[in-house]
Design an enzyme around this catalytic site. Sequence first.
Site, PDB file in Angstrom:
ATOM      1  N   ASP A 118       0.824  -1.205   0.000  1.00 16.48           N
ATOM      2  CA  ASP A 118       0.000   0.000   0.000  1.00 16.48           C
ATOM      3  C   ASP A 118       0.866   1.265   0.000  1.00 16.48           C
ATOM      4  O   ASP A 118       2.097   1.199   0.068  1.00 16.48           O
ATOM      5  CB  ASP A 118      -0.908  -0.027   1.234  1.00 16.48           C
ATOM      6  CG  ASP A 118      -2.138   0.858   1.074  1.00 16.48           C
ATOM      7  OD1 ASP A 118      -2.311   1.440  -0.007  1.00 16.48           O
ATOM      8  OD2 ASP A 118      -2.924   0.958   2.043  1.00 16.48           O
ATOM      9  N   TYR A 173       5.696  -9.963   7.063  1.00 17.85           N
ATOM     10  CA  TYR A 173       5.803  -8.506   7.181  1.00 17.85           C
ATOM     11  C   TYR A 173       6.381  -8.169   8.550  1.00 17.85           C
ATOM     12  O   TYR A 173       6.259  -8.940   9.506  1.00 17.85           O
ATOM     13  CB  TYR A 173       4.429  -7.849   7.067  1.00 17.85           C
ATOM     14  CG  TYR A 173       3.857  -7.751   5.675  1.00 17.85           C
ATOM     15  CD1 TYR A 173       3.967  -6.570   4.934  1.00 17.85           C
ATOM     16  CD2 TYR A 173       3.184  -8.820   5.097  1.00 17.85           C
ATOM     17  CE1 TYR A 173       3.423  -6.470   3.662  1.00 17.85           C
ATOM     18  CE2 TYR A 173       2.642  -8.730   3.822  1.00 17.85           C
ATOM     19  CZ  TYR A 173       2.764  -7.546   3.108  1.00 17.85           C
ATOM     20  OH  TYR A 173       2.234  -7.440   1.846  1.00 17.85           O
TER      21      TYR A 173
END
Length: 400
Positions: A118, A173
């Site tokens: 994002d 992540y």
Amino acid sequence: MAQNVKASVPVGAKEEQDKKGWSRQGRARVWEETEQKAKKLKSNEDEGQSTKLPKRKVVLLLAYSGKGYHGMQRNAGSSQFRTIEDDLVSALVQSGCVPESHGEDMKKMSFQRCARTDKGVSAAGQVVSLKVWLIKDILEKINNHLPSHIRILGLKRVTGGFNSKNRCDARTYCYMLPTFAFAHKDQDVQDESFRLSAETLQRVNGLLACFRGTHNFHNFTSQKGPQEPSARRYILEMHCGEPFVREGLEFAIITVKGQSFMMHQIRKMVGLVVAIMRGHAPESLLEQSWGPAKVDVPKAPGLGLVLERVHFDRYNQRFGGDGLHEPLDWVAEEGAIAAFKECHIFPSIVDTERRERSMAQWLSTLPAHDFSASALTMAGGAPKASSPLRGSEEGEGDTD
């Protein structure tokens, strides 16, 4: 009276002169044409050499700092919002490993990214698959056309039908945040003086461990109802590491590994844990958020989120030892990955946090969330109707 008499030239001699004149002009013309061809050949030398090479399917190990970019994925037909892929595709074309037409239509080179990060999100181990001409010194040539905060750290040949998104088994992540985010709201400590205690870290990890396993994460993304199968996601691991100090401010890194993640899912997972740690939300809200009722889950800032690694375990088991293909484990690139994070990703997060105080500003918005109403609604046994909206295409892939 004297008369001007022109000297007569024998016919044979005149024809000889005409031939010599034409010969000189012809030689000049031929020389000019040859020179033009030579220049054209020289200018197209690299392209000519490339087109003689067969195209091969490869994967590129990509690292980048996402600050200033509107995510990873290129927005076809729009130059308003700059993305990582805009710079990457431009470098691929300029380096001569893909034709210009493929830069305009990425499907022609079978381009596929492993995760659509994002806006503002960085990556240390993004992987993209595509077909290229394996030109000499290909990595050096691509990197020469990239800014320093985007780097190709590795390249490996893969099977012809390889798709980096579909072949990926799991993604890891990490989320880097200042530890004062875990301080109780009554302490109101948002500066360099805060230090995370062992007891507080233990409680944080207790909450993060609750995410392990398969749960319904419809409250951790948008446009998904609780009945949609795609809202169920499997989390393999989630924990917070020991704190460390950068430029006087203490940070910690939360690491999460899952099969795939929906848009904003990780940031909302972190956001809810922070809200609980600060005393804004009850601890019971964590488990209740996986139920059918709508829960107001806050979304943590995107600044600290980094795509750390993508995993291809099944591909490696099948093809990694066949003698033709290398396993996609990037062991040899570990040093380059760590160096890139230390040089470009972590300093950017620390510097931006200190200047813009994004975490501190976000923490000030937590009281605006109505956690008590969500808890009371669920306790009363009257869940809200599920959203009639189907999951968007973006929510089907890894998009955080």
